[in-house]
Write a protein that holds these residues in place. Sequence first.
Motif, PDB file in Angstrom:
ATOM      1  N   THR A  97       0.733  -0.859   0.110  1.00 57.31           N
ATOM      2  CA  THR A  97       0.203  -0.162   0.178  1.00 57.31           C
ATOM      3  C   THR A  97       0.803   1.076   0.052  1.00 57.31           C
ATOM      4  O   THR A  97       1.744   1.225   0.317  1.00 57.31           O
ATOM      5  CB  THR A  97      -0.582   0.252   1.618  1.00 57.31           C
ATOM      6  OG1 THR A  97       0.542  -0.610   3.122  1.00 57.31           O
ATOM      7  CG2 THR A  97      -1.739  -1.184   1.225  1.00 57.31           C
ATOM      8  N   ASP A  98       0.319   2.628  -0.678  1.00 56.00           N
ATOM      9  CA  ASP A  98       0.917   3.494  -0.584  1.00 56.00           C
ATOM     10  C   ASP A  98       0.848   4.198   1.082  1.00 56.00           C
ATOM     11  O   ASP A  98      -0.279   4.511   1.734  1.00 56.00           O
ATOM     12  CB  ASP A  98       0.490   4.728  -1.569  1.00 56.00           C
ATOM     13  CG  ASP A  98       0.550   6.296  -1.240  1.00 56.00           C
ATOM     14  OD1 ASP A  98       1.832   5.988  -0.576  1.00 56.00           O
ATOM     15  OD2 ASP A  98       0.842   7.158  -2.067  1.00 56.00           O
ATOM     16  N   PRO A  99       2.111   4.466   2.250  1.00 53.11           N
ATOM     17  CA  PRO A  99       1.333   5.056   3.458  1.00 53.11           C
ATOM     18  C   PRO A  99       0.777   6.306   3.386  1.00 53.11           C
ATOM     19  O   PRO A  99       0.820   6.341   4.349  1.00 53.11           O
ATOM     20  CB  PRO A  99       3.057   4.907   3.404  1.00 53.11           C
ATOM     21  CG  PRO A  99       3.917   3.726   2.517  1.00 53.11           C
ATOM     22  CD  PRO A  99       3.392   3.755   1.481  1.00 53.11           C
ATOM     23  N   GLY A 100       1.563   7.431   2.658  1.00 52.61           N
ATOM     24  CA  GLY A 100       0.715   8.454   1.994  1.00 52.61           C
ATOM     25  C   GLY A 100      -0.368   8.043   1.764  1.00 52.61           C
ATOM     26  O   GLY A 100      -1.634   9.614   2.049  1.00 52.61           O
ATOM     27  N   ALA A 101      -1.248   7.271   1.712  1.00 50.47           N
ATOM     28  CA  ALA A 101      -2.707   7.433   1.344  1.00 50.47           C
ATOM     29  C   ALA A 101      -4.073   7.679   2.065  1.00 50.47           C
ATOM     30  O   ALA A 101      -4.498   8.441   1.323  1.00 50.47           O
ATOM     31  CB  ALA A 101      -3.280   6.191  -0.294  1.00 50.47           C
ATOM     32  N   ALA A 111       2.539   1.501   7.824  1.00 54.13           N
ATOM     33  CA  ALA A 111       3.664   0.831   7.456  1.00 54.13           C
ATOM     34  C   ALA A 111       2.825  -0.254   6.152  1.00 54.13           C
ATOM     35  O   ALA A 111       1.267  -0.297   7.208  1.00 54.13           O
ATOM     36  CB  ALA A 111       3.719  -0.304   7.938  1.00 54.13           C
ATOM     37  N   SER A 112       3.283  -0.443   5.159  1.00 50.90           N
ATOM     38  CA  SER A 112       2.672  -1.634   4.749  1.00 50.90           C
ATOM     39  C   SER A 112       2.392  -2.527   4.950  1.00 50.90           C
ATOM     40  O   SER A 112       3.385  -3.339   4.980  1.00 50.90           O
ATOM     41  CB  SER A 112       3.031  -1.233   3.308  1.00 50.90           C
ATOM     42  OG  SER A 112       2.134  -2.391   2.044  1.00 50.90           O
ATOM     43  N   PRO A 113       1.514  -3.809   4.885  1.00 51.84           N
ATOM     44  CA  PRO A 113       1.907  -5.173   4.588  1.00 51.84           C
ATOM     45  C   PRO A 113       3.254  -6.062   4.073  1.00 51.84           C
ATOM     46  O   PRO A 113       2.909  -5.460   3.170  1.00 51.84           O
ATOM     47  CB  PRO A 113       0.660  -5.895   4.996  1.00 51.84           C
ATOM     48  CG  PRO A 113      -0.050  -4.729   4.085  1.00 51.84           C
ATOM     49  CD  PRO A 113       0.662  -3.696   4.546  1.00 51.84           C
TER      50      PRO A 113
END
Length: 477
Positions: free
Chosen positions: A156-160, A171-173
Amino acid sequence: MQRVLRKSGWVAAIVALCAARASAQALPADLAPAWQKTGLPESAMSLVVQEIGGPRLATVNAQTPRNPASVMKLVTTWAALSELGPTYKWTTELMSDPGAAIVNGALSGPLYVRAAGDPDLMLQDLWTLLRDLRLQGVKQIGDVVVDRSIFGNVATDPGAFDNAPDRAYNASPDAFMVGFGAQRLMFMADAATHAWRVAMDPPLPNVTLQGKLDWSNAACQGPYEVYTTPVVTPQGTTFKLSGTLPGACGDFSLYRLALTQPAQTAGVFRELWKELGGTMTGQVRDGTAPADGTVLASHDSPELGDVIRIINKHSNNVMARTLLLTLGAERGLRPATVASSDAVATRVLAEQGLPMTGLVLDNGAGLARDARVSAGDLAALLGAAWKSPYMPEFVSSLAILGEDGTVKKRLRHGQAAGRAHLKTGTLRDVRAMAGYVTGASGKRYIVVFLLNNEKADEKAGALRYFDDALVAWLARR
């Protein structure tokens, strides 16, 4: 005459029953003043209070699906615990090709990492895993091939979510995640020079620090602002440090996202291998481990019963997201995705008699705007969990009021302290709480409170007062 009396008796009973049901459908009178302080309409909230094995004491908008914020972690952790069991573990393996040799310390062929999606793989665990590889006689490795095939494309985009891409909660998995994918920034107070020293653990070549934290001789009373503004370029990430902090506050650490999960893990892998005296001549890349490969070293995670204690007590988002994907991988199709894992969790709950109508699990952590569940369905889940053989593991995963986790500082000195195991949730426009409360009588209660309203942030203090009043009211019963 007897017939008339009998009829009037039935009428009285029906009237009493209707009155009891009506009272259970409304906010209890003892809580009305606390709710009025919020200035919000009852239509904005859902509430279920029920004695375990007994009647409901209050029900307000129980079937309305609402965003539960981090309270959604109760759904994820219960589905996984009930299906995988409290002793489930993740095993991360270092492997070689079948028949590969170690010649003068050099491993022939690639080193494979068969990732398991361990949500609790920490820096020290990877260090131990690599040390075990060194003890096998391996000193030099070529390419490192990371097999992430247990999960699909789940990055995933952490800033989304909230435009805060450096915050660890975003944090993205990832199937091979170390230390939640976050970089540790260590701030050390040097009293001799009245200066703050800052270091990264571990240091990575494409993550740098600029600026400094100014020293103050004031007392440590807080809150004090420490800024770690990230600047991202094609070459890496630079954290620009600023702010002033009293030296009396002592050493502390902050955790920030600096790189993608694969890049972070690759950098940490290289650094730890170098610290252990190893050399690496190749690259870290994705691939597939051979099914008949030789296991050179392996690491088992803590048991699931211990992992969900971290998830629920400390509301760890990326661990919850990874746990949901693990459930999907173990009981569904591999590679697991969020959608397929949501479907598995929904099926698991339905098989327990929990259809969870209106449930939108999304990423399983509650860090989502579209997530939805009703207070009634959450109460039913808590009731089913209480009757389960895994009840002790599930209840002990919740934060203890006034003692630990996210409710450590709440009602610490009152009668309610230690009497409630709770999960809380907070997002913009959302406040939520759910769990178990033990009354003074020894009776136990399920409580679920969900609120969605655009004034939730503005009314945060009053809503917290209501939450506390709700729990204290049950603790006195």
